[in-house]
Design a protein around this motif. Structure first.
Motif, PDB file in Angstrom:
ATOM      1  N   PHE A   1      -2.828  10.848  -7.066  1.00  0.00           N
ATOM      2  CA  PHE A   1      -3.138  10.674  -5.193  1.00  0.00           C
ATOM      3  C   PHE A   1      -3.721  11.376  -5.412  1.00  0.00           C
ATOM      4  O   PHE A   1      -5.244  11.162  -4.513  1.00  0.00           O
ATOM      5  CB  PHE A   1      -1.905  11.406  -4.387  1.00  0.00           C
ATOM      6  CG  PHE A   1      -2.727  10.651  -3.309  1.00  0.00           C
ATOM      7  CD1 PHE A   1      -2.182   9.452  -2.234  1.00  0.00           C
ATOM      8  CD2 PHE A   1      -3.331  11.737  -1.928  1.00  0.00           C
ATOM      9  CE1 PHE A   1      -2.216   9.290  -1.267  1.00  0.00           C
ATOM     10  CE2 PHE A   1      -3.433  11.480  -1.040  1.00  0.00           C
ATOM     11  CZ  PHE A   1      -2.746   9.295  -0.405  1.00  0.00           C
TER      12      PHE A   1
ATOM     13  N   THR B   1      -4.485   1.208  -6.273  1.00  0.00           N
ATOM     14  CA  THR B   1      -4.043   1.819  -5.513  1.00  0.00           C
ATOM     15  C   THR B   1      -5.124   1.708  -4.088  1.00  0.00           C
ATOM     16  O   THR B   1      -4.711   1.221  -3.343  1.00  0.00           O
ATOM     17  CB  THR B   1      -3.759   3.255  -5.766  1.00  0.00           C
ATOM     18  OG1 THR B   1      -2.658   3.064  -6.418  1.00  0.00           O
ATOM     19  CG2 THR B   1      -3.379   3.837  -4.223  1.00  0.00           C
TER      20      THR B   1
ATOM     21  N   MET C   1       0.941   4.520  -2.818  1.00  0.00           N
ATOM     22  CA  MET C   1       0.330   5.903  -2.474  1.00  0.00           C
ATOM     23  C   MET C   1       1.640   6.580  -2.988  1.00  0.00           C
ATOM     24  O   MET C   1       1.195   7.402  -3.334  1.00  0.00           O
ATOM     25  CB  MET C   1      -0.052   5.716  -1.205  1.00  0.00           C
ATOM     26  CG  MET C   1      -1.021   5.383  -0.893  1.00  0.00           C
ATOM     27  SD  MET C   1      -2.092   5.891   0.445  1.00  0.00           S
ATOM     28  CE  MET C   1      -0.514   4.958   1.629  1.00  0.00           C
ATOM     29  N   SER C   2       2.391   5.867  -2.573  1.00  0.00           N
ATOM     30  CA  SER C   2       4.202   6.536  -3.280  1.00  0.00           C
ATOM     31  C   SER C   2       3.781   6.738  -4.953  1.00  0.00           C
ATOM     32  O   SER C   2       4.581   7.920  -5.121  1.00  0.00           O
ATOM     33  CB  SER C   2       4.980   6.091  -2.783  1.00  0.00           C
ATOM     34  OG  SER C   2       5.817   5.426  -1.251  1.00  0.00           O
TER      35      SER C   2
ATOM     36  N   ALA D   1       1.105   6.591  -6.825  1.00  0.00           N
ATOM     37  CA  ALA D   1       0.629   7.467  -6.692  1.00  0.00           C
ATOM     38  C   ALA D   1       0.780   9.719  -7.591  1.00  0.00           C
ATOM     39  O   ALA D   1       0.233  10.265  -7.560  1.00  0.00           O
ATOM     40  CB  ALA D   1      -0.757   7.120  -6.692  1.00  0.00           C
ATOM     41  N   LYS D   2       1.380   9.044  -5.891  1.00  0.00           N
ATOM     42  CA  LYS D   2       1.919  10.385  -6.227  1.00  0.00           C
ATOM     43  C   LYS D   2       2.975  11.133  -6.358  1.00  0.00           C
ATOM     44  O   LYS D   2       2.784  12.221  -6.748  1.00  0.00           O
ATOM     45  CB  LYS D   2       2.617  10.773  -3.640  1.00  0.00           C
ATOM     46  CG  LYS D   2       2.597  11.925  -3.767  1.00  0.00           C
ATOM     47  CD  LYS D   2       1.423  12.912  -3.187  1.00  0.00           C
ATOM     48  CE  LYS D   2       1.939  14.262  -2.463  1.00  0.00           C
ATOM     49  NZ  LYS D   2       0.477  14.899  -2.599  1.00  0.00           N
TER      50      LYS D   2
ATOM     51  N   VAL E   1      -3.880  -0.213  -0.687  1.00  0.00           N
ATOM     52  CA  VAL E   1      -4.431   0.327   0.558  1.00  0.00           C
ATOM     53  C   VAL E   1      -5.806  -0.315   1.155  1.00  0.00           C
ATOM     54  O   VAL E   1      -5.340  -0.761   2.938  1.00  0.00           O
ATOM     55  CB  VAL E   1      -4.727   1.768   0.889  1.00  0.00           C
ATOM     56  CG1 VAL E   1      -5.217   2.601   1.954  1.00  0.00           C
ATOM     57  CG2 VAL E   1      -3.722   2.522  -0.195  1.00  0.00           C
TER      58      VAL E   1
ATOM     59  N   PHE F   1      -6.719   9.095  -6.314  1.00  0.00           N
ATOM     60  CA  PHE F   1      -6.623   7.653  -5.204  1.00  0.00           C
ATOM     61  C   PHE F   1      -8.510   7.898  -4.445  1.00  0.00           C
ATOM     62  O   PHE F   1      -9.245   8.105  -4.202  1.00  0.00           O
ATOM     63  CB  PHE F   1      -5.781   7.860  -5.350  1.00  0.00           C
ATOM     64  CG  PHE F   1      -6.250   6.743  -3.961  1.00  0.00           C
ATOM     65  CD1 PHE F   1      -6.793   5.884  -3.721  1.00  0.00           C
ATOM     66  CD2 PHE F   1      -5.544   7.435  -2.250  1.00  0.00           C
ATOM     67  CE1 PHE F   1      -6.922   5.274  -2.246  1.00  0.00           C
ATOM     68  CE2 PHE F   1      -5.778   6.497  -1.599  1.00  0.00           C
ATOM     69  CZ  PHE F   1      -5.946   5.392  -0.988  1.00  0.00           C
ATOM     70  N   VAL F   2      -7.721   9.471  -4.078  1.00  0.00           N
ATOM     71  CA  VAL F   2      -9.118   9.871  -2.820  1.00  0.00           C
ATOM     72  C   VAL F   2     -10.186  10.627  -2.795  1.00  0.00           C
ATOM     73  O   VAL F   2     -11.309  10.135  -2.931  1.00  0.00           O
ATOM     74  CB  VAL F   2      -8.118  10.964  -2.453  1.00  0.00           C
ATOM     75  CG1 VAL F   2      -9.363  11.895  -1.230  1.00  0.00           C
ATOM     76  CG2 VAL F   2      -7.019  11.204  -2.246  1.00  0.00           C
TER      77      VAL F   2
ATOM     78  N   ALA G   1       1.209  -0.875  -0.157  1.00  0.00           N
ATOM     79  CA  ALA G   1      -0.168  -0.077  -0.014  1.00  0.00           C
ATOM     80  C   ALA G   1       0.919   1.661   0.579  1.00  0.00           C
ATOM     81  O   ALA G   1       0.381   2.272  -0.877  1.00  0.00           O
ATOM     82  CB  ALA G   1      -1.051  -0.036   1.184  1.00  0.00           C
TER      83      ALA G   1
ATOM     84  N   TYR H   1       2.400  -5.196  -5.733  1.00  0.00           N
ATOM     85  CA  TYR H   1       1.928  -4.316  -6.499  1.00  0.00           C
ATOM     86  C   TYR H   1       1.843  -3.980  -7.608  1.00  0.00           C
ATOM     87  O   TYR H   1       1.387  -3.900  -8.857  1.00  0.00           O
ATOM     88  CB  TYR H   1       2.604  -2.814  -5.586  1.00  0.00           C
ATOM     89  CG  TYR H   1       2.317  -1.735  -6.579  1.00  0.00           C
ATOM     90  CD1 TYR H   1       0.677  -0.632  -6.638  1.00  0.00           C
ATOM     91  CD2 TYR H   1       3.128  -0.865  -7.692  1.00  0.00           C
ATOM     92  CE1 TYR H   1       0.481   0.134  -7.714  1.00  0.00           C
ATOM     93  CE2 TYR H   1       2.817   0.031  -8.462  1.00  0.00           C
ATOM     94  CZ  TYR H   1       1.839   0.829  -8.556  1.00  0.00           C
ATOM     95  OH  TYR H   1       1.376   1.713  -9.027  1.00  0.00           O
TER      96      TYR H   1
END
Length: 365
Positions: free
Chosen positions: A99, A229, A90-91, A93-94, A233, A102-103, A86, A280
């Motif tokens: 990111f 992602t 996220m890293s 995606a950022k 997560v 994703f949110v 996870a 991943y």
């Protein structure tokens, strides 16, 4: 107009066909890498659970009950790997500017569907998978590879999806292969918990089959990179807040303290980090390979993990680190290959490969 010009120009048609063929071949290679990386995910996670604090936990003087050794340690191993995966997700995606997507997506209905599927495939399937690995070794990997067959059966009943004679043949081949693998547990030299491990391999296959059916809905409306992602997560968080505390309460031990030890043990943690990255990437390459080569062929190529899983465990754990018990009998290797063939038949008609090849040659001519 441009399409007419291309069709009227033999050289342009040949170039177009070659470009499409090269794109498809690249997709096949990426999908095959997905299966290979799944093998390394299995090997690295198991290696992490064989070093550092894990040696003490699995030792005779650990003070842990049989239940804690079988279930709690497996849940902690799965949680450590999924959480590392996870963090990787996220890293990345950022870094790629995704990111925010994703949110936003995780709050939508398709995103919540992905969350529900990840709970099934995360704490349930991954913990059952680790229990199987710890009890029976890499022979569990081909058993868990029954998930496409399980998914095809569930898809028939849950979503009224087609289940024709060819797919039934592929499913029969897969279950025949699993029977061959299970038969290795009938000998006198078989480990005492081999059949228990195989049972949990079947449980993992069922859970991943359910996840595959449900995720088909979610990924049809969410970008695969964002969907992966969400999946990773959810798997990591749900493992840490559901199964680990539950098994800790049942076992009467400080599960969160053990989780902290797992994440701070520098002998084992690097291998969990590699396992998380492999997990991943195997999902990422699976989705990308499906998009480039077609979902059916991509699924078939990914299904080769039924072979790569035991192979990578044998190389990493058996050959490189000298751990015993990671070789498989010849019948199990043969069954793993047979299962790859069965998955291939479930996913697509093998004759379509020749039709596409011949059709492309005809068009080029």
């Amino acid at each position: 107009m441009a399409q007419t010009l291309v069709m009227g120009n033999p050289a342009a048609v040949a170039a177009k066909n070659k470009l499409a063929a090269d794109f498809r071949k690249k997709g096949i290679i990426i999908a095959l890498l997905s299966g290979l990386l799944y093998g390394f995910y299995t090997a690295f996670m198991t290696l992490g659970m064989s070093l550092g604090i894990w040696v003490e936990w699995y030792g005779e003087n650990s003070g842990l009950s049989a239940f804690a050794v079988m279930f709690l340690l497996s849940a902690i191993g799965a949680a450590t790997t999924d959480t590392c995966s996870a963090i990787w997700a996220m890293s990345i995606a950022k870094a790629r500017g995704r990111f925010g997507d994703f949110v936003r997506c995780i709050k939508t209905k398709p995103g919540l569907v992905m969350v529900a599927a990840a709970v099934i495939g995360g704490p349930l399937a991954s913990t059952a998978y680790v229990v199987g690995l710890q009890q029976a070794g890499s022979i569990v990997v081909p058993i868990s590879a029954l998930c496409p067959a399980v998914g095809a059966i569930l898809g028939k009943f849950l979503f009224k999806q087609q289940l024709n004679a060819r797919m039934m043949l592929g499913i029969s081949i897969c279950f025949f292969a699993s029977f061959l693998i299970g038969s290795t547990g009938l000998g006198e030299d078989a480990p005492a918990n081999l059949l228990v491990g195989i049972l949990f391999g079947f449980i993992a296959a069922i859970c991943w089959g359910i996840e595959g059916c449900v995720c088909g809905y979610g990924t049809s409306m969410i970008d695969p990179e964002v969907g992966i992602t969400i999946r990773q997560v959810t798997a990591g968080v749900s493992n840490l807040i559901i199964l680990v505390p539950l098994f800790g309460i049942i076992s009467g031990v400080d599960a969160f303290g053990m989780v902290a030890q797992s994440f701070t043990d520098m002998n084992a943690l690097p291998w969990f980090i590699l396992a998380g990255l492999s997990a991943y990437l195997t999902f990422m390459f699976w989705y990308k390979g499906n998009a480039m080569s077609g979902a059916a062929l991509g699924m078939s190529c990914n299904g080769t993990f039924s072979f790569w899983g035991p192979f990578c465990c044998w190389i990493v754990l058996g050959v490189l680190f000298g751990f015993e018990g990671w070789s498989m009998p010849p019948i199990a290797w043969a069954a793993a290959v047979i299962m790859v063939i069965g998955i291939f038949i479930i996913a697509m008609n093998p004759m379509d490969l020749f039709k596409k090849k011949n059709g492309g040659a005809h068009e080029a001519a």
